[in-house]
Design a protein around this motif. Structure first.
Motif, PDB file in Angstrom:
ATOM      1  N   GLY A   1      55.405  31.870  44.732  1.00 17.17           N
ATOM      2  CA  GLY A   1      54.307  32.339  43.903  1.00 17.17           C
ATOM      3  C   GLY A   1      53.269  31.273  43.649  1.00 17.17           C
ATOM      4  N   ALA A   2      52.838  31.154  42.396  1.00 19.50           N
ATOM      5  CA  ALA A   2      51.796  30.196  42.042  1.00 19.50           C
ATOM      6  C   ALA A   2      52.032  29.675  40.632  1.00 19.50           C
ATOM      7  N   LEU A   3      51.459  28.510  40.383  1.00 21.39           N
ATOM      8  CA  LEU A   3      51.714  27.789  39.145  1.00 21.39           C
ATOM      9  C   LEU A   3      50.401  27.354  38.507  1.00 21.39           C
ATOM     10  N   TYR A   4      50.282  27.523  37.191  1.00 25.70           N
ATOM     11  CA  TYR A   4      49.164  26.955  36.447  1.00 25.70           C
ATOM     12  C   TYR A   4      49.601  26.713  35.012  1.00 25.70           C
TER      13      TYR A   4
ATOM     14  N   GLY B   1      40.749  35.019  48.475  1.00 21.05           N
ATOM     15  CA  GLY B   1      39.897  36.199  48.483  1.00 21.05           C
ATOM     16  C   GLY B   1      40.336  37.214  47.452  1.00 21.05           C
ATOM     17  N   ALA B   2      41.652  37.382  47.322  1.00 17.09           N
ATOM     18  CA  ALA B   2      42.183  38.331  46.343  1.00 17.09           C
ATOM     19  C   ALA B   2      41.986  37.833  44.916  1.00 17.09           C
ATOM     20  N   LEU B   3      42.161  36.518  44.705  1.00 15.24           N
ATOM     21  CA  LEU B   3      41.932  35.955  43.373  1.00 15.24           C
ATOM     22  C   LEU B   3      40.481  36.171  42.954  1.00 15.24           C
TER      23      LEU B   3
ATOM     24  N   ILE C   1      39.204  38.342  39.717  1.00 18.15           N
ATOM     25  CA  ILE C   1      38.373  37.712  38.686  1.00 18.15           C
ATOM     26  C   ILE C   1      37.030  38.420  38.569  1.00 18.15           C
ATOM     27  N   ALA C   2      36.437  38.796  39.700  1.00 18.23           N
ATOM     28  CA  ALA C   2      35.165  39.511  39.679  1.00 18.23           C
ATOM     29  C   ALA C   2      35.295  40.851  38.962  1.00 18.23           C
ATOM     30  N   GLU C   3      36.491  41.426  39.016  1.00 18.22           N
ATOM     31  CA  GLU C   3      36.733  42.715  38.383  1.00 18.22           C
ATOM     32  C   GLU C   3      37.154  42.579  36.924  1.00 18.22           C
ATOM     33  N   GLY C   4      37.247  41.334  36.432  1.00 18.14           N
ATOM     34  CA  GLY C   4      37.507  41.114  35.019  1.00 18.14           C
ATOM     35  C   GLY C   4      38.964  40.995  34.624  1.00 18.14           C
ATOM     36  N   LEU C   5      39.882  40.848  35.586  1.00 14.94           N
ATOM     37  CA  LEU C   5      41.286  40.691  35.237  1.00 14.94           C
ATOM     38  C   LEU C   5      41.524  39.336  34.573  1.00 14.94           C
TER      39      LEU C   5
ATOM     40  N   GLU D   1      47.117  38.123  35.483  1.00 14.19           N
ATOM     41  CA  GLU D   1      47.109  39.326  36.325  1.00 14.19           C
ATOM     42  C   GLU D   1      46.380  39.055  37.643  1.00 14.19           C
ATOM     43  N   ALA D   2      45.336  38.232  37.599  1.00 14.59           N
ATOM     44  CA  ALA D   2      44.588  37.904  38.814  1.00 14.59           C
ATOM     45  C   ALA D   2      45.466  37.132  39.799  1.00 14.59           C
ATOM     46  N   VAL D   3      46.257  36.185  39.289  1.00 18.34           N
ATOM     47  CA  VAL D   3      47.137  35.406  40.157  1.00 18.34           C
ATOM     48  C   VAL D   3      48.239  36.291  40.733  1.00 18.34           C
ATOM     49  N   SER D   4      48.774  37.197  39.949  1.00 16.67           N
ATOM     50  CA  SER D   4      49.793  38.113  40.441  1.00 16.67           C
ATOM     51  C   SER D   4      49.231  39.008  41.543  1.00 16.67           C
ATOM     52  N   PHE D   5      48.020  39.491  41.363  1.00 10.16           N
ATOM     53  CA  PHE D   5      47.341  40.306  42.378  1.00 10.16           C
ATOM     54  C   PHE D   5      47.182  39.496  43.668  1.00 10.16           C
ATOM     55  N   ALA D   6      46.779  38.231  43.533  1.00  7.16           N
ATOM     56  CA  ALA D   6      46.587  37.364  44.695  1.00  7.16           C
ATOM     57  C   ALA D   6      47.913  37.077  45.397  1.00  7.16           C
TER      58      ALA D   6
END
Length: 292
Positions: A211-214, A242-244, A248-252, A256-261
């Motif tokens: 996954g990803a970490l922040y 691209g997915a992130l 983000i452009a859609e306001g997530l 949630e944006a990282v999970s989508f990506a």
């Protein structure tokens, strides 16, 4: 709307059972030419997810250049800001073996930027919700674009790859930095868990299927990935970016944006070719349902 400023390459892909040792010659299993370049890949990933997407970049005066522009158009990426320059298009030689890849990039036209040429793109950047940048075009051009976007309030995602030393000003200008684990250690000289704490809600480190970490300013946030059988990891990071940007452009929110990506990237590795495996929105949403 999403704009990507960056590289446009033709990928020359060799598939083999294993990576050759130094001085060794192997018989490969397959050879393909696939449109690529981190910038173009990220633009295609965003467009596949249903976002209005424009590409800023250069191709060469060769057969690859014509093909690369045609491909972007077919992928619903705007090419009004793609210029044809003297010389060759950028290429990447990619060896795919044992579910992983190694890559050598020849920049070609991607490095043919003229002094202050970037100023021609002020209007499209101002109209964009998100600007994605990488490091396969000259660093001073990347910094100029980031500065322009910062001034007009456009969100900047900087994917610092291939990894190189970054000026502190560029790190400040980026709203989000998205290296993988190796790139993170090269950039900051520390493990991902320590680095993200230094840049809360800015530094997002991708960790493959993990996954990803922040860091959210209070605690470490590890957003789980999806365990899949990887066929070809080429373009997975570009799909993530691209997915992130799309999310983000859609306001997530960032989580949630990282999970989508993560979901989009996990789908991309199940197909050969950087762009061929990039998913449509419906597939990403279906995969996200696996978390429920």
């Amino acid at each position: 709307m999403i704009t990507v400023a960056g590289s446009i390459n033709m990928d020359l892909v060799v598939t083999t059972d294993r990576t050759p040792n130094k001085g060794e010659t192997l018989l490969g299993r397959d050879f393909q030419t696939n449109p690529g370049g981190k910038g173009a890949n990220q633009a295609v990933a965003a467009a596949r997810l249903g976002n209005t997407t424009n590409m800023i970049g250069h191709v060469g005066k060769d057969a690859f250049g014509v093909s690369l522009i045609e491909n972007l158009t077919q992928q619903n990426v705007g090419t009004e800001y793609v210029k044809t320059k003297d010389g060759s298009s950028g290429i990447a030689t990619i060896t795919v073996a044992e579910g992983d890849n190694s890559i050598i990039v020849i920049p070609g036209a991607n490095f043919s930027w003229e002094l202050e040429e970037w100023k021609q793109y002020a209007s499209i950047i101002q109209k964009s919700d998100v600007l994605i940048l990488q490091l396969e075009i000259p660093l001073n051009v990347v910094e100029a674009f980031a500065n322009m976007a910062n001034k007009v309030g456009t969100t900047v995602i900087l994917n610092p790859a291939p990894a190189q030393a970054l000026p502190a000003t560029l790190i400040t200008l980026a709203d989000y930095l998205t290296p993988n684990e190796t790139e993170c250690k090269e950039l900051f000289g520390m493990e991902a868990e320590d680095a993200v704490a230094q840049f809360p809600n800015k530094l997002i480190v991708t960790e493959g299927e993990k996954g990803a970490l922040y860091h959210d300013g209070t605690s470490l946030m590890r957003i789980p990935g999806f365990r899949v059988k990887a066929v070809d990891t080429t373009g997975a990071g570009d799909t993530f970016n691209g997915a992130l940007a799309s999310a983000i452009a859609e306001g997530l929110a960032l989580k949630e944006a990282v999970s989508f990506a993560n979901a989009a990237a996990s789908l991309s590795v199940q197909h050969h070719g950087a762009q061929k495996g990039m998913p449509l929105r419906e597939a990403v949403l279906e995969r996200l349902g696996e978390l429920e």
